[in-house]
Structures are given as C-alpha cells and as structure tokens.
Design an enzyme around this catalytic site. Structure first.
Site, PDB file in Angstrom:
ATOM      1  N   LYS A  22     -15.964 -10.309  -0.989  1.00  0.00           N
ATOM      2  CA  LYS A  22     -15.569 -10.199  -2.399  1.00  0.00           C
ATOM      3  C   LYS A  22     -14.084  -9.873  -2.553  1.00  0.00           C
ATOM      4  O   LYS A  22     -13.366 -10.514  -3.320  1.00  0.00           O
ATOM      5  CB  LYS A  22     -16.411  -9.124  -3.084  1.00  0.00           C
ATOM      6  CG  LYS A  22     -15.918  -8.712  -4.478  1.00  0.00           C
ATOM      7  CD  LYS A  22     -16.710  -7.540  -5.007  1.00  0.00           C
ATOM      8  CE  LYS A  22     -16.208  -7.093  -6.369  1.00  0.00           C
ATOM      9  NZ  LYS A  22     -14.955  -6.313  -6.299  1.00  0.00           N
ATOM     10  N   ASN A  23     -13.608  -8.858  -1.834  1.00  0.00           N
ATOM     11  CA  ASN A  23     -12.236  -8.419  -2.020  1.00  0.00           C
ATOM     12  C   ASN A  23     -11.228  -9.472  -1.570  1.00  0.00           C
ATOM     13  O   ASN A  23     -10.125  -9.559  -2.107  1.00  0.00           O
ATOM     14  CB  ASN A  23     -12.003  -7.092  -1.281  1.00  0.00           C
ATOM     15  CG  ASN A  23     -12.756  -5.941  -1.926  1.00  0.00           C
ATOM     16  OD1 ASN A  23     -13.143  -6.014  -3.092  1.00  0.00           O
ATOM     17  ND2 ASN A  23     -12.989  -4.882  -1.176  1.00  0.00           N
ATOM     18  N   ARG A  97     -11.164  -6.263 -12.910  1.00  0.00           N
ATOM     19  CA  ARG A  97      -9.925  -5.722 -12.357  1.00  0.00           C
ATOM     20  C   ARG A  97      -9.186  -6.778 -11.533  1.00  0.00           C
ATOM     21  O   ARG A  97      -7.965  -6.791 -11.465  1.00  0.00           O
ATOM     22  CB  ARG A  97     -10.220  -4.487 -11.499  1.00  0.00           C
ATOM     23  CG  ARG A  97      -8.944  -3.824 -11.025  1.00  0.00           C
ATOM     24  CD  ARG A  97      -9.144  -2.478 -10.382  1.00  0.00           C
ATOM     25  NE  ARG A  97      -7.856  -1.932  -9.969  1.00  0.00           N
ATOM     26  CZ  ARG A  97      -7.023  -1.292 -10.752  1.00  0.00           C
ATOM     27  NH1 ARG A  97      -7.324  -1.109 -12.012  1.00  0.00           N
ATOM     28  NH2 ARG A  97      -5.872  -0.838 -10.303  1.00  0.00           N
ATOM     29  N   ASP A 121     -14.832  -1.054 -11.864  1.00  0.00           N
ATOM     30  CA  ASP A 121     -15.587   0.183 -11.679  1.00  0.00           C
ATOM     31  C   ASP A 121     -14.894   1.376 -12.316  1.00  0.00           C
ATOM     32  O   ASP A 121     -13.666   1.472 -12.302  1.00  0.00           O
ATOM     33  CB  ASP A 121     -15.753   0.477 -10.183  1.00  0.00           C
ATOM     34  CG  ASP A 121     -16.719  -0.475  -9.526  1.00  0.00           C
ATOM     35  OD1 ASP A 121     -17.661  -0.903 -10.203  1.00  0.00           O
ATOM     36  OD2 ASP A 121     -16.530  -0.796  -8.338  1.00  0.00           O
ATOM     37  N   ASP A 319     -14.835   1.738   0.401  1.00  0.00           N
ATOM     38  CA  ASP A 319     -15.982   1.065  -0.211  1.00  0.00           C
ATOM     39  C   ASP A 319     -17.294   1.347   0.511  1.00  0.00           C
ATOM     40  O   ASP A 319     -18.365   1.003   0.008  1.00  0.00           O
ATOM     41  CB  ASP A 319     -15.743  -0.456  -0.263  1.00  0.00           C
ATOM     42  CG  ASP A 319     -14.798  -0.847  -1.392  1.00  0.00           C
ATOM     43  OD1 ASP A 319     -14.527   0.022  -2.245  1.00  0.00           O
ATOM     44  OD2 ASP A 319     -14.340  -1.993  -1.427  1.00  0.00           O
ATOM     45  N   MET A 341      -9.612   8.710  -1.981  1.00  0.00           N
ATOM     46  CA  MET A 341      -8.848   7.780  -2.802  1.00  0.00           C
ATOM     47  C   MET A 341      -9.260   7.746  -4.273  1.00  0.00           C
ATOM     48  O   MET A 341      -8.444   7.482  -5.145  1.00  0.00           O
ATOM     49  CB  MET A 341      -8.918   6.375  -2.199  1.00  0.00           C
ATOM     50  CG  MET A 341      -8.279   6.322  -0.814  1.00  0.00           C
ATOM     51  SD  MET A 341      -8.386   4.721  -0.011  1.00  0.00           S
ATOM     52  CE  MET A 341      -7.245   3.765  -1.004  1.00  0.00           C
TER      53      MET A 341
END
Length: 434
Positions: A22-23, A97, A121, A319, A341
């Site tokens: 996904k990223n 985002r 998120d 993640d 983070m």
C-alpha cells in the site's frame, strides 16, 4: 457501515499471498504524473485508499486502463491542472492522506500544485512541514488558504539545492525526490528516508530517465533532467501484511505459509517476531510459521524486560506496532511497547482490556503488555476499528478470542487490506462481512 462478525478459536492452516504494498503504491501511482508516456504498474493492491488515488488520477485527466484488478496502464498526456483547484478535488483529496504525493510531480512538471488538508488515519499529528520546506528550498512558494483548507504551490522553475531534512519522512522524501528529478542542477537530500518503498520509487524514476544516486542510503543525489519517459513497475509484497500474518499464525496457534513474502525487503521484521518467541522459517522467498502451543518473550542480555519500539528504516516500522502489542498479550513474559512516532496509535488498547488482556497504558506512547501465556484467553466483544493498523490488530485478536466478536467501522481495515475476510476464510477462519 459494514462490520465483521468473527467467531474465534479456530486453528488456521494453509498458504496466503501478501498483497502489493500500500505505502509503495501511493508513491508509485503519483509518479506517473511526471511523464506523458504510458506507465504500466502491476501488483497494485485492490484497497480503498489506492483505488481512491486512481480515481483522483482519472479525475484530473490521466488515462487509466485497468487491465486487471492488480495491473493498470496510466498515461498523463492530457492533465487538467486547474481541476486541482476545484472543490471537487479538495473534498475527494482530503479523504486520502496519499493525495499529498501528487504535489511533487505536479510541481516538477506543471510548475504548480495543490495540497488539500490531508485525511487518513487519526493517529496523531502528521504535519506536512517536511514536504513544504523541501519544496521551498527547491524554489517553490506556497500560500495556505485557511478558508478552503489547502496549500497552493507554484514556481516558474525549480532549482537544485542541498537540504538536510528535519526528519526522515517517507512521504516527505518521496515528494521532494519527485519534485527534484526535473529541477535544474543537482539536489542533495541528507537524512532522507531509505525504506524499500523509497528505493523502489527511485529505481522506477531512474528507469524513466532520472539520475538519482545513493539509492538505499540516507544521502540522495539527484541530477535534474528535462524530461522523463514511460516504464513498467511491479510493487513489492506488503511488509505490513507479512508481519500481520506472522502475528495471526502465532495468536491462533496456526500453521501458515506466507508465499512470496519479499524476504530480502523485510529488514528486522522477522527477528522482532522471533524476540516474542515466535518460530518462523525462511524458505527462499516464503515464510513458514509452524503451529505453536506457546511462545515466550525474550529478555535483554542483562535480564531486563524487552522493549519493542518503532524507528525509521532500517529500524522497525511503526505500522506493525499495533500487531506486536496484540501478539504479546498471549505470549509468556512481559514486553514494553514504545510507539514513538504517533501519539494516538495506542489508544485502541481499551478494546483489548475489555477482551481481558493484561496491559498497562503508561502514556500515549508506551504500553506494558503482561503476557500470561493463554492462562486468560481473550474473549469476544463488540468494538470499532479506529484506524487501518489497529483495525487489523483487533481482527487478529478476535480470531484468537473465545466466542463472538463484532468489529465495526471496517472501512478502515478495507483501506489497507484487500479482500481480507475472503482470504482468511480460505485458511479456515470463521469470519463474515455484515
């Protein structure tokens, strides 16, 4: 709104293939804006966030030929730049985002870009400072429209420069790299993110004609070019899914083979799960997890309690912190989970407490998990998914729990995991979408 109904306690068995990353997809699909020539991308995850970005591409005039659900041919030869200033773009872009990733290529090729106030998120502050400051150093100027909630960027020409990023932001690095590949002169980016997804983006851009050196390090040097061409690119397997499936196998005492896991790109992920006592075997590019009755948390060499924390690559990805926390609840031994983070990412712990987990939430960033080795199995409850990663973690908890669980707001899970209920049913999970 849909929900998952899960009856836990089943031992799963079989082979599962991780989706495309996904990223990585959000960066790679944005990069097609850098050229008027066709770009073919494969192993695209069929998930809400990625599909929304593809919709945005189509809306601004990019030709999209979705050959199969996981392969698209994009051609950005007739982009309507002014569409990005419309309310329609701002509303749709604000849901995702990842839409911020369009700014770098738009600025490079069309000399202007718009960034809607980003959605995604609700896991704490995720400022855009790294992106904006990087664009400014390349010669762009920005204005913020407070009423409409978006940044407008423009520059008659981008000029290469030296920059030291204040943080190794993955999306910030990707955005600046995509802007710099067509800037005049040489751009040097120090403290750049060096995640596999950034490496993938740089390799793709180099195949398109960019001149990027230092790929895989935190010091990137980019010699600007005037034009980029088309290419083909295949996404890596999603490392977050791979980690989720390792945790799933341990929690449900299941025997699972993860096929095509992209092992060389996983970094410390396998060893972090081994620290929780989880057995796993690397078989070429596959990972085999045997059924385990129990797993015991390691300690540091001096006997002190293990701490698992997130860190920029090659450290442990943030993640997977939610997954590690859930998996630790059924281990033998204690572990401190430190999410550095994002200050809101541990707030799903209240659901786990309701499920009978033994967790002390120390503050917004730290939780101590007291693993009792299944002496007090989790119990099914009704809960809501707060974000993508916590949602997947709660799903894993539900699959290991006694009785029935209902997970609401599963659109959050669908944003990051494709057909997850169908794929889990093939392993023997009792899960249905309601």
């Amino acid at each position: 709104m849909a929900s998952f109904e899960v009856r836990g306690g089943n031992r799963l068995k079989g082979t599962i293939v991780p989706q495309g990353a996904k990223n990585e997809a959000l960066q790679i699909i944005s990069a097609v804006l850098l050229t008027a020539e066709p770009v073919t991308i494969s192993n695209i995850p069929d998930i809400l966030d990625v599909n929304l970005l593809i919709e945005l591409m189509y809306d601004i005039g990019v030709k999209v030929n979705r050959v199969t659900r996981d392969t698209c041919i994009f051609q950005a030869d007739d982009v309507n730049v002014d569409y990005l200033a419309t309310d329609a773009f701002h509303k749709k872009g604000a849901k995702l985002r990842g839409s911020v990733m369009m700014a770098g290529p738009m600025l490079a090729r069309f000399k202007k870009a718009y960034i809607p106030k980003p959605g995604g998120d609700k896991i704490g502050r995720r400022p855009l400072d790294t992106h904006i400051i990087g664009f400014e150093k390349l010669g762009a100027r920005f204005d913020y429209d407070d009423a409409q909630g978006y940044f407008q960027l423009s520059s008659p020409r981008l000029q290469g420069t030296y920059m030291l990023l204040d943080e190794p932001s993955v999306t910030g690095t990707a955005n600046i790299v995509m802007a710099a590949v067509m800037a005049e002169g040489i751009t040097t980016i120090y403290n750049a993110a060096c995640e596999p997804y950034i490496q993938q983006l740089c390799k793709m851009l180099n195949r398109m004609g960019a001149k990027i050196s230092g790929v895989g390090s935190n010091l990137l040097t980019i010699e600007g070019v005037t034009k980029l061409g088309g290419t083909e690119h295949r996404m890596l397997p999603d490392m977050i899914e791979v980690g989720s499936f390792i945790g799933l196998a341990a929690m449900t005492q299941s025997e699972i083979l993860i096929q095509g896991a992209g092992v060389e790109h996983l970094g410390v992920i396998p060893n972090k799960f081994r620290q929780l006592g989880i057995q796993l075997e690397i078989r070429g590019d596959d990972i085999y997890i045997p059924a385990q009755e129990k797993y015991e948390v390691a300690t540091f060499l001096d006997g002190s309690v293990l701490t698992i924390y997130d860190h920029p690559w090659p450290g442990f990805t943030p993640d997977l912190i939610s997954i590690m926390l859930v998996v630790a609840t059924q281990a033998e031994g204690s572990v401190l989970i430190h999410q550095k983070m994002f200050e809101s990412r541990l707030f799903f712990v209240d659901k786990l407490l309701d499920m009978r987990a033994q967790i002390i939430l120390c503050d917004p960033h730290r939780a101590t998990v007291i693993g009792l080795g299944r002496k007090h199995p989790l119990r099914g409850i009704t809960m809501s998914s707060p974000d993508i990663r916590a949602g997947q973690a709660l799903l894993i908890a539900a699959l290991s729990a006694e009785g029935k669980s209902v997970i609401q707001n599963i659109e959050q899970i669908d944003r990051g995991y494709q057909y997850i209920d169908e794929r889990l049913r093939k392993l023997g999970a009792d899960i249905k979408r309601v």
